[in-house]
Design a protein around this motif. Sequence first.
Motif, PDB file in Angstrom:
ATOM      1  N   CYS A   1       2.247   1.746  -3.443  1.00 63.08           N
ATOM      2  CA  CYS A   1       1.193   2.245  -4.326  1.00 63.08           C
ATOM      3  C   CYS A   1       0.929   3.728  -4.082  1.00 63.08           C
ATOM      4  O   CYS A   1       0.746   4.503  -5.031  1.00 63.08           O
ATOM      5  CB  CYS A   1      -0.084   1.436  -4.127  1.00 63.08           C
ATOM      6  SG  CYS A   1      -0.034  -0.242  -4.788  1.00 63.08           S
ATOM      7  N   ASP A   2       0.929   4.110  -2.812  1.00 60.81           N
ATOM      8  CA  ASP A   2       0.699   5.522  -2.488  1.00 60.81           C
ATOM      9  C   ASP A   2       1.796   6.408  -3.072  1.00 60.81           C
ATOM     10  O   ASP A   2       1.519   7.482  -3.621  1.00 60.81           O
ATOM     11  CB  ASP A   2       0.626   5.705  -0.967  1.00 60.81           C
ATOM     12  CG  ASP A   2      -0.628   5.091  -0.358  1.00 60.81           C
ATOM     13  OD1 ASP A   2      -1.576   4.792  -1.110  1.00 60.81           O
ATOM     14  OD2 ASP A   2      -0.643   4.899   0.877  1.00 60.81           O
ATOM     15  N   ARG A   3       3.043   5.945  -2.949  1.00 61.56           N
ATOM     16  CA  ARG A   3       4.156   6.742  -3.486  1.00 61.56           C
ATOM     17  C   ARG A   3       4.051   6.906  -4.994  1.00 61.56           C
ATOM     18  O   ARG A   3       4.459   7.934  -5.543  1.00 61.56           O
ATOM     19  CB  ARG A   3       5.497   6.079  -3.119  1.00 61.56           C
ATOM     20  CG  ARG A   3       5.850   6.165  -1.645  1.00 61.56           C
ATOM     21  CD  ARG A   3       7.297   5.764  -1.395  1.00 61.56           C
ATOM     22  NE  ARG A   3       7.583   4.376  -1.721  1.00 61.56           N
ATOM     23  CZ  ARG A   3       7.437   3.353  -0.871  1.00 61.56           C
ATOM     24  NH1 ARG A   3       6.970   3.574   0.360  1.00 61.56           N
ATOM     25  NH2 ARG A   3       7.741   2.122  -1.230  1.00 61.56           N
ATOM     26  N   ALA A   4       3.528   5.884  -5.665  1.00 59.18           N
ATOM     27  CA  ALA A   4       3.445   5.910  -7.127  1.00 59.18           C
ATOM     28  C   ALA A   4       2.083   6.384  -7.629  1.00 59.18           C
ATOM     29  O   ALA A   4       1.837   6.367  -8.845  1.00 59.18           O
ATOM     30  CB  ALA A   4       3.740   4.520  -7.679  1.00 59.18           C
ATOM     31  N   ASN A   5       1.206   6.765  -6.710  1.00 56.08           N
ATOM     32  CA  ASN A   5      -0.146   7.197  -7.068  1.00 56.08           C
ATOM     33  C   ASN A   5      -0.876   6.115  -7.857  1.00 56.08           C
ATOM     34  O   ASN A   5      -1.512   6.378  -8.886  1.00 56.08           O
ATOM     35  CB  ASN A   5      -0.113   8.507  -7.862  1.00 56.08           C
ATOM     36  CG  ASN A   5      -1.479   9.174  -7.938  1.00 56.08           C
ATOM     37  OD1 ASN A   5      -2.306   9.001  -7.043  1.00 56.08           O
ATOM     38  ND2 ASN A   5      -1.715   9.923  -9.002  1.00 56.08           N
ATOM     39  N   ARG A   6      -0.783   4.884  -7.352  1.00 61.79           N
ATOM     40  CA  ARG A   6      -1.442   3.752  -7.982  1.00 61.79           C
ATOM     41  C   ARG A   6      -2.510   3.179  -7.055  1.00 61.79           C
ATOM     42  O   ARG A   6      -2.462   3.357  -5.837  1.00 61.79           O
ATOM     43  CB  ARG A   6      -0.424   2.647  -8.324  1.00 61.79           C
ATOM     44  CG  ARG A   6       0.656   3.072  -9.302  1.00 61.79           C
ATOM     45  CD  ARG A   6       1.532   1.887  -9.666  1.00 61.79           C
ATOM     46  NE  ARG A   6       0.766   0.860 -10.361  1.00 61.79           N
ATOM     47  CZ  ARG A   6       1.187  -0.393 -10.513  1.00 61.79           C
ATOM     48  NH1 ARG A   6       2.356  -0.770 -10.018  1.00 61.79           N
ATOM     49  NH2 ARG A   6       0.435  -1.277 -11.152  1.00 61.79           N
ATOM     50  N   LYS A   7      -3.443   2.443  -7.633  1.00 61.29           N
ATOM     51  CA  LYS A   7      -4.471   1.769  -6.857  1.00 61.29           C
ATOM     52  C   LYS A   7      -3.949   0.428  -6.361  1.00 61.29           C
ATOM     53  O   LYS A   7      -3.305  -0.308  -7.116  1.00 61.29           O
ATOM     54  CB  LYS A   7      -5.725   1.549  -7.707  1.00 61.29           C
ATOM     55  CG  LYS A   7      -6.401   2.821  -8.172  1.00 61.29           C
ATOM     56  CD  LYS A   7      -7.599   2.493  -9.043  1.00 61.29           C
ATOM     57  CE  LYS A   7      -8.284   3.762  -9.539  1.00 61.29           C
ATOM     58  NZ  LYS A   7      -9.429   3.447 -10.431  1.00 61.29           N
ATOM     59  N   ARG A   8      -4.255   0.116  -5.127  1.00 58.55           N
ATOM     60  CA  ARG A   8      -3.789  -1.155  -4.553  1.00 58.55           C
ATOM     61  C   ARG A   8      -4.291  -2.354  -5.356  1.00 58.55           C
ATOM     62  O   ARG A   8      -3.560  -3.349  -5.533  1.00 58.55           O
ATOM     63  CB  ARG A   8      -4.257  -1.261  -3.091  1.00 58.55           C
ATOM     64  CG  ARG A   8      -4.097  -2.654  -2.447  1.00 58.55           C
ATOM     65  CD  ARG A   8      -2.634  -3.061  -2.382  1.00 58.55           C
ATOM     66  NE  ARG A   8      -2.472  -4.438  -1.936  1.00 58.55           N
ATOM     67  CZ  ARG A   8      -2.431  -5.491  -2.751  1.00 58.55           C
ATOM     68  NH1 ARG A   8      -2.548  -5.321  -4.069  1.00 58.55           N
ATOM     69  NH2 ARG A   8      -2.266  -6.707  -2.278  1.00 58.55           N
TER      70      ARG A   8
ATOM     71  N   GLU B   1       6.506   0.661  -7.697  1.00 60.21           N
ATOM     72  CA  GLU B   1       6.658   2.068  -8.062  1.00 60.21           C
ATOM     73  C   GLU B   1       6.895   2.242  -9.553  1.00 60.21           C
ATOM     74  O   GLU B   1       6.550   3.275 -10.139  1.00 60.21           O
ATOM     75  CB  GLU B   1       7.810   2.684  -7.269  1.00 60.21           C
ATOM     76  CG  GLU B   1       7.524   2.812  -5.771  1.00 60.21           C
ATOM     77  CD  GLU B   1       8.756   3.211  -4.981  1.00 60.21           C
ATOM     78  OE1 GLU B   1       9.774   3.585  -5.600  1.00 60.21           O
ATOM     79  OE2 GLU B   1       8.708   3.141  -3.736  1.00 60.21           O
TER      80      GLU B   1
ATOM     81  N   GLN C   1       0.823  -1.200   0.000  1.00 65.46           N
ATOM     82  CA  GLN C   1       0.000   0.000   0.000  1.00 65.46           C
ATOM     83  C   GLN C   1       0.860   1.254   0.000  1.00 65.46           C
ATOM     84  O   GLN C   1       0.578   2.226  -0.714  1.00 65.46           O
ATOM     85  CB  GLN C   1      -0.933   0.014   1.207  1.00 65.46           C
ATOM     86  CG  GLN C   1      -1.917   1.181   1.210  1.00 65.46           C
ATOM     87  CD  GLN C   1      -2.861   1.153   0.030  1.00 65.46           C
ATOM     88  OE1 GLN C   1      -3.647   0.215  -0.124  1.00 65.46           O
ATOM     89  NE2 GLN C   1      -2.800   2.182  -0.830  1.00 65.46           N
TER      90      GLN C   1
END
Length: 233
Positions: free
Chosen positions: A24-31, A217, A21
């Motif tokens: 994903c947050d660092r890469a602005n992606r959905k889990r 990432e 998670q």
Amino acid sequence: MGIKEQELLKARMEAIEARIQAACDRANRKREDVKIIAVTKYVDEQAIGDLLDVGIEHIGENRVQDALPKYELYKERGTWHFIGHLQTNKAKEVVGRFPYIHSLDRLSLAQELNRRAEAIDQVVNCFLQVNISGEETKFGLSPNDVLAFLRETSNMKHIKIVGLMTMAPVVDDQEEARQVFRGLYEWKARINECAFPHAHIEELSMGMSSDFEVAIEEGATYIRLGSVLVKPE
């Protein structure tokens, strides 16, 4: 599985989930865009059952002879991925059992997979293995050979290339693997621009226990987790 072992496995899963998670947050992606493949080559059938019980959906096996007994026990539950180097003469054991093959790396294997799939009227979902790092100890097509390979296999109607797979060098610092993963992501776009009839790349199988956060990432959709998730006897 005893209560203690179940609690330990759940704790490992929770720790891994937190790391996924955060990446994903660092890469602005959905889990939900990142899927875990549990690499189970070093564990027995019971351990696979335990993993399925705690919510693992994807099982990855490396050796045909070891995988088949496990597959027969649990084939109705998980989604099975063949992630190891596949000998051409073993293709007949994998086609029809494993929905995904992550190690397509040569023309002779493509021909055999296509032939076996045609015989049972199926289409095999394959990941093209690309040796981005250039290490001689690793399997996979050289990046220089990827487009020629895709042209040669474009008339094989029973192979569908849905993704790319690579392995980064084993290093202490995850950052050293970043360029390898970034290179695979760049090949995804390059291949899709060519619009091959049998190869629309949606998945990237990259990242293992030591480097999965950087892989996420850089665009991984499947991460292959062994030692960080499953503890061999």
